[in-house]
Design an enzyme around this catalytic site. Structure first.
Site, mmCIF file in Angstrom:
data_model
loop_
_atom_site.group_PDB
_atom_site.id
_atom_site.type_symbol
_atom_site.label_atom_id
_atom_site.label_comp_id
_atom_site.label_asym_id
_atom_site.label_seq_id
_atom_site.Cartn_x
_atom_site.Cartn_y
_atom_site.Cartn_z
ATOM 1 N N THR A 90 1.743 3.657 1.885
ATOM 2 C CA THR A 90 2.497 4.092 2.953
ATOM 3 C C THR A 90 3.243 2.927 3.674
ATOM 4 O OG1 THR A 90 0.757 4.176 4.503
ATOM 5 C CG2 THR A 90 1.477 6.085 3.259
ATOM 6 N N LYS A 91 3.428 1.659 2.856
ATOM 7 C CA LYS A 91 3.981 0.748 3.465
ATOM 8 C C LYS A 91 5.594 0.769 3.437
ATOM 9 C CE LYS A 91 0.743 -1.960 5.354
ATOM 10 N NZ LYS A 91 -0.514 -1.307 5.324
ATOM 11 N N MET A 92 6.519 -0.316 3.944
ATOM 12 C CA MET A 92 7.852 -0.318 3.661
ATOM 13 C C MET A 92 8.249 0.159 2.353
ATOM 14 S SD MET A 92 8.761 -0.535 6.941
ATOM 15 C CE MET A 92 10.611 -0.988 6.775
ATOM 16 N N TYR A 108 0.849 -1.293 -0.108
ATOM 17 C CA TYR A 108 0.066 -0.177 -0.091
ATOM 18 C C TYR A 108 1.007 1.341 -0.035
ATOM 19 C CZ TYR A 108 -3.229 3.490 1.621
ATOM 20 O OH TYR A 108 -4.093 4.596 1.554
#
Length: 349
Positions: free
Chosen positions: A179-181, A177
């Site tokens: 804003t994930k890593m 997604y």
């Protein structure tokens, strides 16, 4: 003039991402194709597995993992309460019964002892999220002799012992997604040491040019997303280093304030910088927002609020006290200083 608002989360994107995505668009092949296959190979090599299956989201990856491991009507799947609702949705997709487990308040991860108490003859899988970037006790949970699905949506880049998270269980799932890593905008990945699990997931992720004798899904990733993912995967080590640098800055700056934080771990990749605060957490979040800084509860609502009100007391306490500060690679030095200074003032007041 007021300073720009600092959001709680945001992606870290650059020129390489633009170049790779532009090249895919220029090629005219933007659906699932060669870039997806390349991303799958690169991701599998990173995790140390033989293969990987790219899908449209982390939730889709978990759904397919549950199906591949035989979850369905009459079975139970153990999941923690202190997690996003995607896990609950995926369990319900397969008509299994969700069984909620409490957390270890020292780590915010699922508590193996509480899991053991909730096992029954109908338990077909345990979903083990590595919460906020800190690896869970996967090896202890594997001793329970129940299939483990590692939820690595928040922990890509972390190691459990000397092995990447996602490589220890019967399956590992990842989210990309925004804003994930790392990000592909939306998207996910499934890995497994079992060729049968991988092929089952690959078979079910799409229905084009296949017989309609079984239920299949439109869970494909696009080449546009995969191009973004290939660039982001190359930058993951730098992303992790930067997150750890910012976490160290916060640790030092807030040492005298003595907020409660998870146990220190060199494996933590700090998807979230989470602390436990006293008092009115919502009011603190609103005060920080008033100063132009986005903070949040690290979990929107624990699952026991919907499934088992009154259950999971350790989760309830962690949720009531939990606060997450901005921590992502694109934070600039003046922004970090603003966060440190402002939070110190708000905490003391």
């Amino acid at each position: 003039m007021s300073s720009p608002f600092i959001p709680h989360s945001r992606p870290t994107l650059g020129e390489d991402e633009v170049r790779r995505v532009s090249a895919v668009i220029a090629s005219g092949h933007i659906a699932q194709g060669p870039a997806v296959a390349e991303f799958e190979r690169a991701f599998a090599a990173h995790i140390g597995t033989e293969d990987a299956v790219a899908v449209s989201s982390g939730t889709a990856a978990l759904h397919l993992a549950l199906m591949a491991l035989g979850a369905g009507p009459g079975t139970e799947v153990i999941i923690p309460s202190f997690v996003c609702s995607a896990l609950l949705h995926a369990v319900r997709y397969v008509d299994a019964r969700p069984v909620l487990a409490d957390i270890d308040p020292r780590t915010f991860n699922i508590d193996p002892e509480d899991v053991a108490r909730r096992l029954t003859g109908r338990t077909c899988a345990i979903v083990v999220p590595h919460m906020f970037g800190l690896p869970a006790q996967t090896q202890r949970l594997l001793q329970l002799k129940v299939p483990i699905i590692e939820d690595c949506a928040q922990s890509l880049g972390s190691l459990s012992g000397d092995r990447p998270v996602g490589s220890l269980g019967h399956a590992g799932i990842f989210s990309f997604y925004a804003t994930k890593m790392i990000t592909t905008g939306e998207g996910g990945m499934l890995v497994s040491p079992s060729a049968e699990v991988r092929e089952r997931a690959r078979e079910l992720r799409e229905y084009d040019n296949k017989t309609a004798d079984i239920l299949r899904f439109n869970y494909k990733m696009t080449d546009v997303q995969a191009a973004l993912g290939l660039s982001q995967l190359k930058r993951l080590p730098a992303f992790v280093r930067r997150r750890r640098e910012i976490a160290s800055r916060y640790d030092l700056a807030f040492k005298e304030l003595k907020p409660r934080r998870p146990v220190p771990s060199s494996a933590h990749v700090y998807y979230r910088y989470v602390m436990q605060v006293d008092g009115d957490t919502d009011a603190l979040i609103e005060r920080m927002r008033g100063f132009g800084i986005g903070c949040a509860r690290p979990v929107f609502r624990p699952l026991h609020h919907a499934v088992d009100p009154g259950g999971c007391p350790k989760t309830q306490h962690a949720w009531e006290r939990g606060l997450s500060l901005p921590i992502y690679p694109s934070l600039q030095e003046p922004e970090i200083e603003r966060i440190i200074t402002t939070f110190g003032k708000v905490w003391k007041s």
